[in-house]
Design an enzyme around this catalytic site. Structure first.
Site, PDB file in Angstrom:
ATOM      1  N   ARG A   1       0.635  -0.981  -0.005  1.00  0.00           N
ATOM      2  CA  ARG A   1       0.138  -0.001  -0.020  1.00  0.00           C
ATOM      3  C   ARG A   1       0.799   1.299  -0.130  1.00  0.00           C
ATOM      4  O   ARG A   1       2.016   1.283   0.565  1.00  0.00           O
ATOM      5  CB  ARG A   1      -0.801   0.067   1.199  1.00  0.00           C
ATOM      6  CG  ARG A   1      -1.995  -0.887   1.164  1.00  0.00           C
ATOM      7  CD  ARG A   1      -3.132  -0.638   2.341  1.00  0.00           C
ATOM      8  NE  ARG A   1      -2.433  -1.305   3.402  1.00  0.00           N
ATOM      9  CZ  ARG A   1      -1.644  -0.616   4.442  1.00  0.00           C
ATOM     10  NH1 ARG A   1      -1.824   0.824   4.256  1.00  0.00           N
ATOM     11  NH2 ARG A   1      -1.233  -1.139   5.525  1.00  0.00           N
TER      12      ARG A   1
ATOM     13  N   TYR B   1      -1.541  -3.591  -7.065  1.00  0.00           N
ATOM     14  CA  TYR B   1      -1.268  -4.172  -5.696  1.00  0.00           C
ATOM     15  C   TYR B   1      -2.403  -4.450  -4.929  1.00  0.00           C
ATOM     16  O   TYR B   1      -3.058  -3.144  -4.658  1.00  0.00           O
ATOM     17  CB  TYR B   1      -0.135  -3.462  -5.021  1.00  0.00           C
ATOM     18  CG  TYR B   1       0.049  -4.013  -3.532  1.00  0.00           C
ATOM     19  CD1 TYR B   1       0.384  -5.377  -3.320  1.00  0.00           C
ATOM     20  CD2 TYR B   1      -0.691  -3.370  -2.566  1.00  0.00           C
ATOM     21  CE1 TYR B   1       0.325  -5.988  -1.882  1.00  0.00           C
ATOM     22  CE2 TYR B   1      -0.640  -3.988  -1.294  1.00  0.00           C
ATOM     23  CZ  TYR B   1      -0.202  -5.137  -1.024  1.00  0.00           C
ATOM     24  OH  TYR B   1      -0.396  -5.841   0.184  1.00  0.00           O
TER      25      TYR B   1
ATOM     26  N   LYS C   1      -9.765  -2.580   1.840  1.00  0.00           N
ATOM     27  CA  LYS C   1      -9.060  -1.426   2.571  1.00  0.00           C
ATOM     28  C   LYS C   1     -10.165  -0.216   2.058  1.00  0.00           C
ATOM     29  O   LYS C   1     -10.550   0.554   3.003  1.00  0.00           O
ATOM     30  CB  LYS C   1      -7.813  -1.151   2.379  1.00  0.00           C
ATOM     31  CG  LYS C   1      -7.131  -2.096   3.155  1.00  0.00           C
ATOM     32  CD  LYS C   1      -7.218  -2.255   4.483  1.00  0.00           C
ATOM     33  CE  LYS C   1      -6.961  -3.985   4.955  1.00  0.00           C
ATOM     34  NZ  LYS C   1      -5.638  -4.155   5.390  1.00  0.00           N
TER      35      LYS C   1
ATOM     36  N   HIS D   1     -10.392  -2.396  11.486  1.00  0.00           N
ATOM     37  CA  HIS D   1      -9.096  -3.250  10.975  1.00  0.00           C
ATOM     38  C   HIS D   1      -8.888  -4.647  12.128  1.00  0.00           C
ATOM     39  O   HIS D   1      -7.891  -4.608  12.733  1.00  0.00           O
ATOM     40  CB  HIS D   1      -7.757  -2.352  10.873  1.00  0.00           C
ATOM     41  CG  HIS D   1      -7.004  -3.268   9.993  1.00  0.00           C
ATOM     42  ND1 HIS D   1      -5.510  -2.583  10.068  1.00  0.00           N
ATOM     43  CD2 HIS D   1      -6.947  -4.171   8.936  1.00  0.00           C
ATOM     44  CE1 HIS D   1      -4.838  -3.473   9.376  1.00  0.00           C
ATOM     45  NE2 HIS D   1      -5.684  -4.293   8.876  1.00  0.00           N
TER      46      HIS D   1
ATOM     47  N   SER E   1      -1.184  -3.580  10.259  1.00  0.00           N
ATOM     48  CA  SER E   1      -0.733  -4.503   8.965  1.00  0.00           C
ATOM     49  C   SER E   1       0.377  -5.373   9.463  1.00  0.00           C
ATOM     50  O   SER E   1       1.394  -4.767  10.189  1.00  0.00           O
ATOM     51  CB  SER E   1      -0.255  -3.678   7.870  1.00  0.00           C
ATOM     52  OG  SER E   1      -1.674  -2.922   7.543  1.00  0.00           O
TER      53      SER E   1
ATOM     54  N   CYS F   1       0.891  -7.525  11.820  1.00  0.00           N
ATOM     55  CA  CYS F   1       1.456  -7.812  13.134  1.00  0.00           C
ATOM     56  C   CYS F   1       0.349  -8.711  13.603  1.00  0.00           C
ATOM     57  O   CYS F   1       0.210  -8.636  14.776  1.00  0.00           O
ATOM     58  CB  CYS F   1       0.862  -6.376  13.792  1.00  0.00           C
ATOM     59  SG  CYS F   1       2.159  -5.261  13.583  1.00  0.00           S
TER      60      CYS F   1
ATOM     61  N   ASP G   1      -9.132  -9.884   9.234  1.00  0.00           N
ATOM     62  CA  ASP G   1      -8.751  -8.438   8.687  1.00  0.00           C
ATOM     63  C   ASP G   1      -9.748  -7.375   8.779  1.00  0.00           C
ATOM     64  O   ASP G   1      -9.203  -6.380   9.202  1.00  0.00           O
ATOM     65  CB  ASP G   1      -8.262  -8.379   7.193  1.00  0.00           C
ATOM     66  CG  ASP G   1      -7.286  -7.377   7.051  1.00  0.00           C
ATOM     67  OD1 ASP G   1      -6.651  -7.299   7.782  1.00  0.00           O
ATOM     68  OD2 ASP G   1      -7.542  -6.516   5.842  1.00  0.00           O
TER      69      ASP G   1
ATOM     70  N   ARG H   1       2.338 -12.228  -0.761  1.00  0.00           N
ATOM     71  CA  ARG H   1       0.690 -12.586  -0.280  1.00  0.00           C
ATOM     72  C   ARG H   1       0.299 -13.655  -0.882  1.00  0.00           C
ATOM     73  O   ARG H   1       0.497 -13.900  -1.941  1.00  0.00           O
ATOM     74  CB  ARG H   1      -0.155 -11.152  -0.297  1.00  0.00           C
ATOM     75  CG  ARG H   1       0.428 -10.034   0.396  1.00  0.00           C
ATOM     76  CD  ARG H   1      -0.510  -9.658   1.763  1.00  0.00           C
ATOM     77  NE  ARG H   1      -0.005  -8.829   2.343  1.00  0.00           N
ATOM     78  CZ  ARG H   1      -0.473  -8.294   3.421  1.00  0.00           C
ATOM     79  NH1 ARG H   1      -1.440  -9.050   4.139  1.00  0.00           N
ATOM     80  NH2 ARG H   1       0.117  -7.373   4.306  1.00  0.00           N
TER      81      ARG H   1
HETATM   82  P1  GTP Z   1      -2.293  -7.641   7.527  1.00  0.00           P
HETATM   83  O1  GTP Z   1      -2.820  -8.697   6.479  1.00  0.00           O
HETATM   84  O2  GTP Z   1      -1.246  -6.884   6.805  1.00  0.00           O
HETATM   85  O3  GTP Z   1      -3.366  -6.842   7.864  1.00  0.00           O
HETATM   86  O4  GTP Z   1      -1.579  -8.393   8.535  1.00  0.00           O
HETATM   87  P2  GTP Z   1      -1.836  -9.410   9.902  1.00  0.00           P
HETATM   88  O5  GTP Z   1      -2.151  -8.575  11.068  1.00  0.00           O
HETATM   89  O6  GTP Z   1      -2.992 -10.486   9.357  1.00  0.00           O
HETATM   90  O7  GTP Z   1      -0.538 -10.101   9.987  1.00  0.00           O
HETATM   91  P3  GTP Z   1      -0.133 -11.518   9.964  1.00  0.00           P
HETATM   92  O8  GTP Z   1      -1.237 -12.492  10.747  1.00  0.00           O
HETATM   93  O9  GTP Z   1      -0.161 -12.095   8.531  1.00  0.00           O
HETATM   94  O10 GTP Z   1       1.349 -11.574  10.717  1.00  0.00           O
HETATM   95  C1  GTP Z   1       2.544 -10.747  10.091  1.00  0.00           C
HETATM   96  C2  GTP Z   1       3.620 -11.253  10.689  1.00  0.00           C
HETATM   97  O11 GTP Z   1       3.820 -11.384  12.137  1.00  0.00           O
HETATM   98  C3  GTP Z   1       4.210 -12.593  10.120  1.00  0.00           C
HETATM   99  O12 GTP Z   1       5.244 -12.675   9.865  1.00  0.00           O
HETATM  100  C4  GTP Z   1       3.861 -13.402  11.374  1.00  0.00           C
HETATM  101  O13 GTP Z   1       5.045 -14.488  11.393  1.00  0.00           O
HETATM  102  C5  GTP Z   1       4.190 -12.602  12.618  1.00  0.00           C
HETATM  103  N1  GTP Z   1       3.546 -13.053  13.606  1.00  0.00           N
HETATM  104  C6  GTP Z   1       2.214 -13.374  13.728  1.00  0.00           C
HETATM  105  N2  GTP Z   1       1.918 -13.728  15.109  1.00  0.00           N
HETATM  106  C7  GTP Z   1       3.064 -13.655  15.829  1.00  0.00           C
HETATM  107  C8  GTP Z   1       3.249 -14.013  17.296  1.00  0.00           C
HETATM  108  O14 GTP Z   1       2.401 -14.194  17.965  1.00  0.00           O
HETATM  109  N3  GTP Z   1       4.629 -13.878  17.570  1.00  0.00           N
HETATM  110  C9  GTP Z   1       5.745 -13.214  16.901  1.00  0.00           C
HETATM  111  N4  GTP Z   1       6.943 -13.333  17.269  1.00  0.00           N
HETATM  112  N5  GTP Z   1       5.203 -13.047  15.270  1.00  0.00           N
HETATM  113  C10 GTP Z   1       4.035 -13.271  14.914  1.00  0.00           C
HETATM  114  C1  SPV Z   2      -2.819  -4.648   5.192  1.00  0.00           C
HETATM  115  O1  SPV Z   2      -1.972  -3.723   4.664  1.00  0.00           O
HETATM  116  O2  SPV Z   2      -3.371  -4.224   6.420  1.00  0.00           O
HETATM  117  C2  SPV Z   2      -3.422  -5.654   4.513  1.00  0.00           C
HETATM  118  C3  SPV Z   2      -3.022  -6.029   3.337  1.00  0.00           C
HETATM  119  O3  SPV Z   2      -4.333  -6.514   4.941  1.00  0.00           O
HETATM  120  S1  SPV Z   2      -3.767  -4.789   2.009  1.00  0.00           S
HETATM  121  O4  SPV Z   2      -4.944  -5.452   1.680  1.00  0.00           O
HETATM  122  O5  SPV Z   2      -2.551  -4.965   0.946  1.00  0.00           O
HETATM  123  O6  SPV Z   2      -4.021  -3.551   2.591  1.00  0.00           O
HETATM  124 MN    MN Z   3      -4.863  -5.705   7.056  1.00  0.00          MN
END
Ligand code: GTP
Ligand code: SPV
Ligand code: MN
Length: 591
Positions: A78, A206, A215, A235, A257, A259, A284, A376
């Site tokens: 983004r 993207y 979003k 979110h 994002s 996290c 999400d 992704r």
């Molecule tokens: P968006 O799709 O961008 O909104 O992200 P999201 O919040 O769904 O994040 P996602 O679950 O894909 O996690 C992103 C990163 O955080 C990955 O690289 C994971 O490995 C890491 N991660 C997730 N949960 C944990 C955790 O409990 N501990 C640690 N250390 N890392 C974590």
């Molecule tokens: C984020 O960035 O929080 C996502 C991926 O969930 S995107 O759809 O690219 O915003």
């Molecule tokens: Mn997101």
């Protein structure tokens, strides 16, 4: 269905037909293709994408139904600096959004879009955000010249004829136009017109910039509509935790994002929690509205997951590994010689050679990453082995707990509970988190990311806090609010908390708090777990001293934290609810 019928128009909604005609006149596509969402259509469009080189068919023995996509290297995340909220008054967009007057932005972007689809196909994508028949669901129409977007929207939303059925003859639909242009960052704009329920996105291909239901509609336009209509667009993931006795508790959690939302939403409880089940409603986005029984009800408006690939393995997220093993589009990961995919943190050996996300030869000696950190997967939610059947419930699920969590190397303990709703809003409003690869720009910088909505709030952030505080009056039985941090680090730079499946322990403590089943200690931050009653049994090598470390409340760090909240408060001052200023002063006084 015969080949010829694919793409034919199937609606007579006059407002929809008139708008599509207007956009056809503007963009001048060679042909117009109405997506109906049928499996035959998906198959035909996929074939076409493969023959155009937009998708690469992956090894179908290893990855049935899976395809590979590379986006332009200048277009992998983004772009907040190109994202605009175009309200009539600049004041309404607030200081945390880019703003341009609607008239000016329409003029600029219509200029870019004029004739932009010459010689190309315009895909008309009617889509429904939310379960069919849900009072919270909304219809959008996206017009795009990207076949990748057409296929992705088919995964991420309930796309096609059912959306038009839900719409009927109404003119109440989101108008979304997407033109790829020449994928030039100089002509990249993601523009929102909340007062017209409209979006124009140009110059990108993207996900977050171009899958307009996600979003753009579900959060930026959604938050604007939610304020007017008395609901919340957030979110947040939504999960269900079911006890061995069959008691179900629903939780929503906002993490910025990249996290941990997808990971938390698909959590596998460790052996200690035999008989407990976690299932996913959403990973999400949550749309939440007070229900007739005075509780807050949430739906997931999406129908698929656009998730972070790197780090996904059978230890971190076994359910995701299974989910993405079939019928998935991979974007910007590495490609092996046998047409398999690879990424940093995948199970199994590192390939001796492969092509990296840019298509360049890569070996383990290469210094750059093989997969882009924001690579992704796009998977239908039906692929999720722990999908909750409630994900399709038009009524949504009643939320018992709301969790806010950032990525913080220090300061923030693993978990604590807010004293009450307003205190919880303050906790969410002052959330800080390190920037990640999900957004273009530097990573690892702590910034304020209120409620994980900084890049997604479609109006003034101060008014958004006011809306959150006001919602309390509409919710007779409000969810309890918590703060978590999975990412606290020790002196050696290692994570203090094992995370992933072990987050179940924090989840269990939170729902026990919601049901009044476990004690807690009052601290100056909020209610914290009692180390004697917090369940740490069976975490290999994790001691109660380590728990003390991850929960530690360091007053020095908190003095700095409070000072760093000042900047956001100053920025929003003219619209900042007094309640939040009082909350901050109370915390200062306690310190
Ligand atoms: P968006 O799709 O961008 O909104 O992200 P999201 O919040 O769904 O994040 P996602 O679950 O894909 O996690 C992103 C990163 O955080 C990955 O690289 C994971 O490995 C890491 N991660 C997730 N949960 C944990 C955790 O409990 N501990 C640690 N250390 N890392 C974590
Ligand atoms: C984020 O960035 O929080 C996502 C991926 O969930 S995107 O759809 O690219 O915003
Ligand atoms: Mn997101």
């Amino acid at each position: 269905m015969t080949r010829e019928l694919l793409g034919a128009c199937y609606t007579s909604n006059p407002a929809l037909l008139a708008w599509v005609q207007e956009m056809v006149n503007l963009c001048e596509p060679k042909e117009v293709f109405w997506c109906n969402g049928s499996p035959e259509e998906t198959k035909a469009l996929t074939e076409q994408a493969v023959s155009q080189g937009v998708l690469i068919r992956l090894n179908q023995q290893k990855l049935p139904g899976c395809y590979y996509h590379r986006s332009n290297p200048n277009d992998v995340a983004r772009v907040e600096q190109s994202t605009y909220i175009c309200t009539v008054d600049e004041e309404q967009a607030g200081p945390t959004n880019n703003w341009m007057a609607p008239k000016q932005m329409y003029q600029k972007l219509r200029g870019y879009c004029a004739g932009a689809m010459r010689g190309r196909t315009m895909y008309v994508i009617p889509y429904l955000m939310g379960p069919p028949g849900s009072p919270l669901a909304k219809v959008g129409i996206e017009l795009t010249d990207s076949i990748y977007v057409a296929l992705s929207m088919g995964v991420m939303t309930r796309m096609g004829e059912l959306a038009c059925q839900q719409l009927g003859n109404s003119d109440e639909f989101n108008r979304g136009l997407h033109c790829m242009l020449d994928i030039n960052p100089e002509r990249r704009y993601i523009a929102h017109f909340p007062q017209d329920n409209a979006i124009i996105s140009v110059g990108s291909n993207y996900g977050g910039n171009v899958l307009l239901g996600k979003k753009c509609l579900a959060l930026r336009i959604g938050s604007y509509l939610g304020r007017q209509e008395g609901w919340l667009a957030e979110h947040m993931l939504i999960l269900c935790i079911e006890s061995p006795a069959g008691e179900k508790t629903y939780v929503a959690a906002a993490f910025p994002s990249a996290c941990g939302k997808t990971n938390f939403a698909m959590l596998v409880p460790p052996a200690r929690f035999e008989g407990w089940k976690v299932t996913t409603i959403g990973d999400d986005i949550a749309w939440m509205k007070p229900g007739p029984d005075g509780r807050l009800y949430a739906i997931n408006p999406e129908a698929g997951y656009f998730g972070v690939v790197p780090g996904t393995n059978s230890k971190s997220n076994p359910n995701a590994v299974q989910m993405i093993s079939h019928d998935t589009i991979y974007t910007n990961v590495a490609l092996t010689p046998d047409l398999d995919v690879w990424w940093e943190g995948k199970d199994g050996p590192v390939p001796a050679q492969c092509l990296d996300w840019k298509g360049n030869a890569w070996t383990p000696e290469s210094r750059e990453k093989a997969a882009h950190p924001n690579s992704r997967f796009t998977s239908p939610m039906a692929n999720n082995p722990v999908l909750a059947p409630e994900a399709d419930d038009p009524a949504g699920v009643p939320i018992s707990a709301i969790i806010f969590g950032g990525r913080r190397a220090n300061t923030m303990p693993l978990v604590y509970q807010a004293f009450n709703w307003v205190h919880g809003v303050y906790i969410g409003a002052t959330m800080g988190s390190e920037t990640t690869a999900a957004s273009a720009g530097s990573t690892g910088q702590v910034r304020r990311d209120p409620m994980a909505m900084l890049p997604f709030c479609g109006y003034h952030m101060g008014d958004y806090f006011r809306h959150w505080i006001n919602m309390r009056r509409l919710i007779k039985h409000p969810p309890r609010i918590f703060q978590v941090n999975w990412f606290r680090k020790g002196d050696q730079g290692d994570y203090l908390w094992p995370g992933f499946g072990e987050n179940m322990r924090v989840l269990k403590w939170m729902i026990d708090r919601c049901h009044g089943r476990i004690d807690a200690q009052e601290t100056l931050l909020g209610w914290m777990p009692n180390p004697q009653t917090f369940d740490l049994e069976g975490i290999r090598g994790f001691t109660s001293q380590q728990f003390d470390q991850v929960q530690a409340l360091r007053e020095e760090e908190w003095r700095r934290e409070i000072v760093s909240q000042q900047e956001l408060f100053m920025q929003l001052y003219s619209h900042l609810p007094k309640e939040l200023i009082f909350q901050r002063e109370l915390l200062m006084a306690r310190l």
